[in-house]
Scaffold this motif. Structure first.
Motif, mmCIF file in Angstrom:
data_model
loop_
_atom_site.group_PDB
_atom_site.id
_atom_site.type_symbol
_atom_site.label_atom_id
_atom_site.label_comp_id
_atom_site.label_asym_id
_atom_site.label_seq_id
_atom_site.Cartn_x
_atom_site.Cartn_y
_atom_site.Cartn_z
ATOM 1 N N VAL A 1 -71.144 57.862 51.537
ATOM 2 C CA VAL A 1 -72.685 56.998 51.308
ATOM 3 C C VAL A 1 -73.180 56.314 52.811
ATOM 4 O O VAL A 1 -73.987 56.443 53.508
ATOM 5 C CB VAL A 1 -73.005 56.354 50.225
ATOM 6 C CG1 VAL A 1 -74.240 55.705 50.211
ATOM 7 C CG2 VAL A 1 -72.559 57.067 48.931
ATOM 8 N N VAL A 2 -72.134 55.383 53.218
ATOM 9 C CA VAL A 2 -72.446 54.693 54.239
ATOM 10 C C VAL A 2 -72.406 55.409 55.384
ATOM 11 O O VAL A 2 -73.514 55.126 56.344
ATOM 12 C CB VAL A 2 -71.401 53.453 54.356
ATOM 13 C CG1 VAL A 2 -71.549 52.647 55.492
ATOM 14 C CG2 VAL A 2 -71.575 52.431 53.100
ATOM 15 N N GLY B 1 -83.002 53.201 54.868
ATOM 16 C CA GLY B 1 -81.806 52.928 54.400
ATOM 17 C C GLY B 1 -81.841 53.059 52.719
ATOM 18 O O GLY B 1 -82.781 53.532 52.196
ATOM 19 N N ILE B 2 -80.987 52.467 52.023
ATOM 20 C CA ILE B 2 -80.710 52.453 50.736
ATOM 21 C C ILE B 2 -80.896 50.766 50.165
ATOM 22 O O ILE B 2 -80.079 49.969 50.521
ATOM 23 C CB ILE B 2 -79.577 52.922 50.080
ATOM 24 C CG1 ILE B 2 -79.256 54.466 50.443
ATOM 25 C CG2 ILE B 2 -79.314 52.854 48.706
ATOM 26 C CD1 ILE B 2 -77.915 55.058 49.948
ATOM 27 N N TYR C 1 -68.263 55.366 48.363
ATOM 28 C CA TYR C 1 -69.174 54.556 49.076
ATOM 29 C C TYR C 1 -68.773 54.880 50.639
ATOM 30 O O TYR C 1 -70.069 54.601 51.194
ATOM 31 C CB TYR C 1 -68.418 52.905 48.978
ATOM 32 C CG TYR C 1 -68.563 52.550 47.508
ATOM 33 C CD1 TYR C 1 -69.327 53.166 46.368
ATOM 34 C CD2 TYR C 1 -67.661 51.662 46.967
ATOM 35 C CE1 TYR C 1 -69.474 52.910 45.126
ATOM 36 C CE2 TYR C 1 -67.794 51.290 45.639
ATOM 37 C CZ TYR C 1 -68.523 51.778 44.662
ATOM 38 O OH TYR C 1 -68.464 51.544 43.552
ATOM 39 N N PHE D 1 -78.464 51.093 45.532
ATOM 40 C CA PHE D 1 -77.557 52.324 45.213
ATOM 41 C C PHE D 1 -76.889 51.784 43.927
ATOM 42 O O PHE D 1 -76.263 50.981 43.802
ATOM 43 C CB PHE D 1 -76.415 52.625 46.033
ATOM 44 C CG PHE D 1 -75.526 53.940 45.809
ATOM 45 C CD1 PHE D 1 -76.064 54.966 46.405
ATOM 46 C CD2 PHE D 1 -74.529 53.844 45.252
ATOM 47 C CE1 PHE D 1 -75.176 56.039 46.219
ATOM 48 C CE2 PHE D 1 -73.711 54.892 44.838
ATOM 49 C CZ PHE D 1 -74.182 56.124 45.387
ATOM 50 N N LEU E 1 -78.682 62.102 48.857
ATOM 51 C CA LEU E 1 -78.742 61.672 50.316
ATOM 52 C C LEU E 1 -79.646 62.420 51.087
ATOM 53 O O LEU E 1 -80.176 61.840 51.967
ATOM 54 C CB LEU E 1 -77.294 61.529 50.694
ATOM 55 C CG LEU E 1 -76.485 60.255 50.142
ATOM 56 C CD1 LEU E 1 -75.172 60.236 50.694
ATOM 57 C CD2 LEU E 1 -77.210 58.860 50.613
ATOM 58 N N THR F 1 -77.033 50.231 53.626
ATOM 59 C CA THR F 1 -76.492 50.608 52.076
ATOM 60 C C THR F 1 -76.414 49.435 51.285
ATOM 61 O O THR F 1 -75.711 48.584 51.517
ATOM 62 C CB THR F 1 -75.550 51.454 52.077
ATOM 63 O OG1 THR F 1 -75.650 52.847 52.983
ATOM 64 C CG2 THR F 1 -75.159 51.955 50.515
ATOM 65 N N VAL G 1 -75.698 57.177 55.638
ATOM 66 C CA VAL G 1 -77.101 56.313 55.620
ATOM 67 C C VAL G 1 -77.020 55.732 57.292
ATOM 68 O O VAL G 1 -78.105 55.245 57.701
ATOM 69 C CB VAL G 1 -77.118 55.402 54.447
ATOM 70 C CG1 VAL G 1 -78.452 54.251 54.820
ATOM 71 C CG2 VAL G 1 -77.236 56.173 53.178
ATOM 72 N N VAL H 1 -73.578 47.479 55.131
ATOM 73 C CA VAL H 1 -73.627 47.366 53.890
ATOM 74 C C VAL H 1 -74.307 46.026 53.211
ATOM 75 O O VAL H 1 -73.967 44.856 54.002
ATOM 76 C CB VAL H 1 -72.391 47.571 53.014
ATOM 77 C CG1 VAL H 1 -71.679 48.919 53.511
ATOM 78 C CG2 VAL H 1 -71.374 46.670 53.194
#
Length: 614
Positions: free
Chosen positions: A348-349, A318-319, A345, A322, A308, A357, A352, A412
């Protein structure tokens, strides 16, 4: 592997490849693999062999068992101190969240499935601790390796590291971390912990017989900026400590005993690459926008939480992908609770946001181990992706619930892999609605509707893209699989690697078809395959109208460099040329000419560019 035409480094009589029986020579020769961490290193070899202990079973007297259990406990405690030191070093170098790999190994040391099993083995078999450690951990390693792929052997490498660390301490051995500084490490394999420790010694790069771009060691090498080439098969047989080599992590190449001319050329190449990296840093805060004002979103492909920090470093918005199946594969178990997934999760969110994500639900099967599946004759055409999840709702439901819960902490999206039928999308949406209803009934605060996208990686879906665009909220084109299916070429098979052509006109025509279908329905279209890291492909992808490009973070500044050097209209013309070309070779020639004129030095580092002083 194919030798590029006109490459002066490769122009030699009967060049030896890294295949078959190694023969030593004082002449210059080239070994090829996969470049997983870009950069160029020139220096002496340090041939590294991990400590290999011969473990033999020793029968204990009954009164010796308690002492042996205590010896095992002391070894585990020392291993914990080792890993805590590595975690501190990693955080110091890479940031707070960069040490998750080693924290996972730390947890393995006390995991009941390992720690408890070893203790029981010592007690029940009345045998020495090092033998018990080997037997118990080997069992779990074999489960990961059962799929017979390089990918799974990489995952098993963590367990090997834990095993060797405990055995070293049982025998009071020490890790060979006193690597010669300013050297290039050559080894059969390394662990991520090795790379972290060796980086403190100032190693210039590493070349490995095994490994792949998704291995922990590759990810750590990229994060630490250590040039690396893997999957070289026999590099350890071709070199000795002290040999002078050139390691080219951009092309995936090692040059042994380079001539004076080659050394001079590569030193120039190295200087140019360093200047390019410095210039790229200036691009990080700037938008990926063409000269005529066309914006393209640049997103990151990620597998591990420890990656990250790279998003901010390389300017990811952003992603875009994943890969959640890493949770499944590292544990080798289908029993991953909803709460465990949610915690991952959510982190991660939160890291980001406000960027999006994109969680791809478990993409299992193919080259990824399925403990509950029978061995398939052709796994890439078998039980994989969304097919597995719809057949095994006990895997799907906890993951969907965990993603929906994480969506309360930031934007997301959910991405479905290996979709081949409209019914699969509809069945998934039914599961999603059920999960959302149950969570709301339990009092969870969900943040509206979560967009559901599909991966376009099967030719039939690309051909019917208009129908799928009416069912999906976004497209993500997976060109790795799409290319192998279009061309009937296994992308992991060295025997046909030369036939894998990611810029083949047929592949580009399907990408074009998917983009146009998505835009007709008003949905965004992303591309997340390795094609997005190919400098030649970038102007074509912009011309085809991709809204987003998603790649490993380290490649994003180079992608942005090309986008900012072009006009969208030029990309449209190049895309039209490519789709009408008779072969990929013709496409490459035209693109190389275009890059020479536009891309500010990028073309110099492509395969066809001879590393000369010019």
């Amino acid at each position: 592997m194919h030798r590029p035409e006109g490459d002066t480094v490769s122009e030699m009589a009967a060049p030896r490849r890294n295949e078959g029986v190694a023969q030593r020579s004082d002449e210059e020769y080239v070994l090829e693999g996969i470049g997983v961490s870009p950069g160029i290193a020139i220096g002496p070899v340090y041939l590294y062999a991990r400590d290999a202990y011969e473990v033999e079973k020793r029968r204990l007297a009954e009164e010796e068992v308690a002492e042996e259990l205590e010896r095992f406990e002391r070894a585990v405690a020392r291993a914990e101190r080792d890993l805590n030191k590595i975690i501190l070093v990693t955080r110091e170098k890479l940031g707070e969240h960069s040490a998750d790999i080693f924290e996972a190994q730390l947890l393995m040391l006390r995991d009941e499935a390992l720690y408890g099993a070893v203790r029981r083995f010592i007690e029940e078999k009345r045998c020495n601790a090092d033998y018990a450690v080997k037997v118990v951990i080997d069992k779990y390693r074999r489960q990961l390796e059962a799929g017979g792929t390089e990918y799974l052997r990489e995952r098993a490498n963590d367990l090997l590291d834990v095993q060797e660390r405990i055995i070293r301490h049982l025998r009071r051995g020490k890790l060979l971390s006193a690597i010669d500084p300013a050297s290039i490490v050559v080894a059969e394999n390394l662990t991520a912990a090795d790379v972290v420790l060796f980086s403190r010694r100032g190693i210039l790069g590493c070349a490995l017989d095994y490994g792949g771009p998704t291995s922990h060691v590759s990810i750590m090498a990229r994060a630490l900026g250590v040039p690396a080439v893997v999957s070289m098969h026999s590099v350890t047989e071709h070199v000795r400590t002290g040999d002078l080599i050139i390691l080219d992590g951009i092309r995936g190449r090692v040059i042994v005993n380079p001539s004076g001319e080659t050394l001079e050329a590569y030193r120039t190449r190295q200087e140019r690459y360093q200047r390019l990296l410095q210039e790229d840093k200036q691009l990080v805060p700037l938008p990926a926008e063409t000269l005529d004002g066309h914006r393209v979103a640049l997103l990151a492909n990620l597998e591990f939480y420890e990656e990250l920090p790279l998003l901010q470093e390389y300017g990811a918005e952003g992603i875009g992908l994943f890969r959640t199946e890493i949770l499944f594969l590292v544990r080798g178990s289908v029993e991953i609770s909803e709460d465990t997934q949610y915690e991952v999760y959510r982190k991660v969110v939160e890291a980001v946001r406000p960027g999006v994500t994109t969680f791809r639900v478990f993409d299992l099967g193919g080259d990824k181990l399925l403990p509950m599946a029978h061995r398939e004759h052709n796994p890439f055409l078998g039980w994989r992706g969304i097919r597995v999840l719809l057949d095994r709702p006990e895997l799907l439901r906890p993951q969907v619930r965990a993603i929906l819960r994480a969506g309360a902490h930031g934007p997301v999206r959910i991405l479905l892999p290996m979709v081949t039928a409209l019914s699969e999308v509809r069945r998934f949406r039914a599961h999603l609605r059920e999960a959302a209803d149950s969570l709301r009934a339990e009092g969870h605060d969900l943040d509206g509707e979560v967009p559901v996208g599909i991966m376009i990686e099967v030719p039939s879906v690309a051909m019917q893209a208009d129908l799928f665009a009416a069912e999906a909220d976004f497209f993500s084109i997976g060109t790795n699989d799409l290319t192998q299916y279009v061309l009937a070429v296994d992308r992991g098979n060295d025997l046909v690697a030369g036939l894998y052509a990611d810029l083949h006109p047929a592949v580009l025509m399907l990408v074009d078809r998917a983009v146009k279908a998505g835009h007709r329905q008003g949905i965004p279209v992303s591309l997340c395959g390795e094609l997005a890291t190919n400098p030649r492909a970038i102007p074509i992808l912009v011309g085809l109208g991709l809204d987003e490009l998603s790649a490993s973070p380290v490649y994003l500044p180079g992608i942005k460099r090309i986008i900012r050097a072009m006009k969208r209209s030029e990309g449209v013309a190049l895309a039209r040329m490519a789709m009408n070309a008779a072969s990929e070779e013709a496409i490459r020639e035209n693109l190389d000419h275009w890059l020479d004129e536009h891309a500010c030095g990028t073309a110099y580092f492509l395969d066809r560019a001879a590393p000369s002083g010019s």
